[in-house]
Enzyme design. Structure first.
Site, short mmCIF file in Angstrom:
data_model
loop_
_atom_site.label_atom_id
_atom_site.label_comp_id
_atom_site.label_asym_id
_atom_site.label_seq_id
_atom_site.Cartn_x
_atom_site.Cartn_y
_atom_site.Cartn_z
N THR A 121 7.97 5.82 -5.83
CA THR A 121 7.52 4.38 -5.46
C THR A 121 8.51 4.12 -4.03
OG1 THR A 121 7.42 2.14 -5.80
CG2 THR A 121 9.29 3.56 -6.99
N ASN A 122 8.86 2.98 -3.50
CA ASN A 122 9.68 2.78 -2.64
C ASN A 122 10.42 1.65 -2.74
OD1 ASN A 122 7.94 0.49 -1.42
ND2 ASN A 122 6.58 2.16 -1.57
#
Ligand code: PMT
Length: 405
Positions: free
Chosen positions: A203-204
């Protein structure tokens, strides 16, 4: 533009109904600034209003950060509504006397003023009160007449505050439609999560704050809003929420929702790569460092650029750390969007998870608008100001076929 209403509350038992008025206005997408007189705070708590309006209550001409709060409030308001309005407030306003923040504000505004009287029947029928109201009406003030009914102390008669729904309907009618009324807006928000195994994801750092601020700004301008989000941040009523996790889920949701939209804004940070195959069970440390084969995710924005309807305005965001404007301009052309919002996420206070942001809005027509460091809500407003200038006069027709151009 967002519509701003100053809600003045004076000291009468009907002040508790102003809580309902505040809530209904907020639900209608109005930015409410509550101004309470000292006497009002004897009947209702200011925390109730500040929590509902997400805006601190203003009470005094003195002691705050702003040296001239009444002119800022009066000049910044699209409308001022005073509910309940006591005989004292009505008399002071009619006489043009500024004896506190609320009376100073109504004297300092050129916006429409709505006065909603509430008092005992004897006071309501007193010639002094009626003459003061006639003076106000003559000057263009709208008076929402009180109803007859049960009053404080158990008396029954004329003077009861009009119903909150009637007061809010009057305010909304006078405010007129927002500049996105009748338009459908779809916004994506948050970072996608691509599973490695049942417990791990790629993810980020996206928090969803900027995307949610965009959805709220569009709703405040009276658009019909769909928010496709990966986060569980609270969303105000009136915005339809589609919760997703992966890039594939976001693509499905955005493609379906964009098919009916006038405006599409991709503020989400979509993972560019995902594991080719997620493991069915948790990868065990004892089995050694896993080799994860990645594949590209679908480019949602490019797909939306290829299939968008005529007249639809498509907006992307470009989160960059180097050669920010050049890379954003290249993405604008490559993805077929009308606007690309360049976000230098290496700058202090900008981008991922901050409450603030700074952007440059690039247009396919060569336009460029710098938005220096400000709140994410203000960035959202700048984006929609730019979008509105590009919208065709009428909303996108549902029955028109899609274009591949
Ligand atoms: O959520 P916050 O914490 O408030 O942070 C806000 C933000 C930094 C995430 C936001 O302002 C922002 O910049 N969003 C775009 C982030 C991003 O993914 O940028 P990008 O340059 O990688 O992508 C360009 C555009 O293509 C974006 O509109 C993106 O949504 C879209 N894209 C990217 C990859 C992909 N597979 N599909 C896409 O649609």
């Amino acid at each position: 533009m967002e519509r701003k209403v100053v809600l003045g509350v004076t000291g009468g038992i009907a002040a508790y109904k102003a809580v309902e008025i505040c809530r209904r206005l907020v639900d209608a997408g109005v930015h409410v600034v509550p101004v309470l007189t000292e006497d009002a705070t004897r009947f209702v708590g200011e925390v109730t209003f500040s929590a509902l309006a997400s805006e601190p209550v203003q009470r005094s001409l003195w002691g705050g950060d702003d040296p001239i709060p009444h002119t800022r409030l009066g000049q910044g308001a699209d409308l001022v509504v005073v509910a309940p309005a006591t005989a004292r407030f009505i008399g002071t306003y009619a006489a043009g006397i500024s004896d506190g923040l609320l009376t100073a504000t109504v004297l300092a505004t050129r916006a429409p003023v709505v006065v909603c009287p509430a008092m005992h029947t004897e006071m309501w029928e007193h010639p002094a009160v009626q003459e003061n109201l006639a003076t106000l009406r003559r000057r263009g003030v709208r008076v929402v007449e009180p109803a007859a009914g049960r009053l404080a102390g158990g008396d029954v008669g004329a003077g009861r505050l009009a119903e909150p729904a009637e007061i809010v309907a009057t305010v909304l009618r006078l405010l007129g439609p927002g500049d996105l009324a009748g338009r459908r807006v779809v916004v994506s928000a948050g970072g996608t999560r691509e599973p490695i195994d049942p417990v791990r994801v790629i993810t980020n750092r996206s928090s969803g704050k900027q995307g949610h601020a965009l959805a709220e700004a569009a709703a405040a301008r009276q658009a019909e809003v769909v928010l496709v989000t990966t986060t569980d941040r609270p969303v105000p009523p009136g915005i339809r929420v589609v919760r997703v996790d992966t890039a594939a889920e976001m693509e499905t949701a955005m493609t379906a929702e964009a098919a009916r939209a006038d405006v599409v804004v991709m503020a989400a940070a979509v993972a560019d790569f995902r594991p080719k195959a997620a493991a069915r069970s948790k990868l065990a440390k004892a089995d050694g460092v896993p080799e994860i084969v990645l594949e590209p995710t679908p480019d949602i924005l490019s797909g939306l650029g290829r299939t968008r309807r005529p007249g639809q305005v498509l907006v992307g965001f470009a989160a960059e750390t180097d050669e920010v404007l050049d890379r954003a301009a290249a993405k604008l052309a490559r993805k077929g969007v009308d606007l690309m919002v360049a976000n230098d996420v290496s700058a202090a206070g900008v981008g991922f998870d901050h409450d603030t942001n700074a952007v440059t809005i690039l247009g396919a027509d060569g336009s460029r608008l710098e938005v220096p460091l400000t709140s994410k809500a203000a960035v959202a407003d700048a984006v929609f100001d730019t979008v509105i200038a590009r919208l065709p006069p009428h909303p996108v027709d549902d029955d028109k076929p899609r274009s591949n151009s």
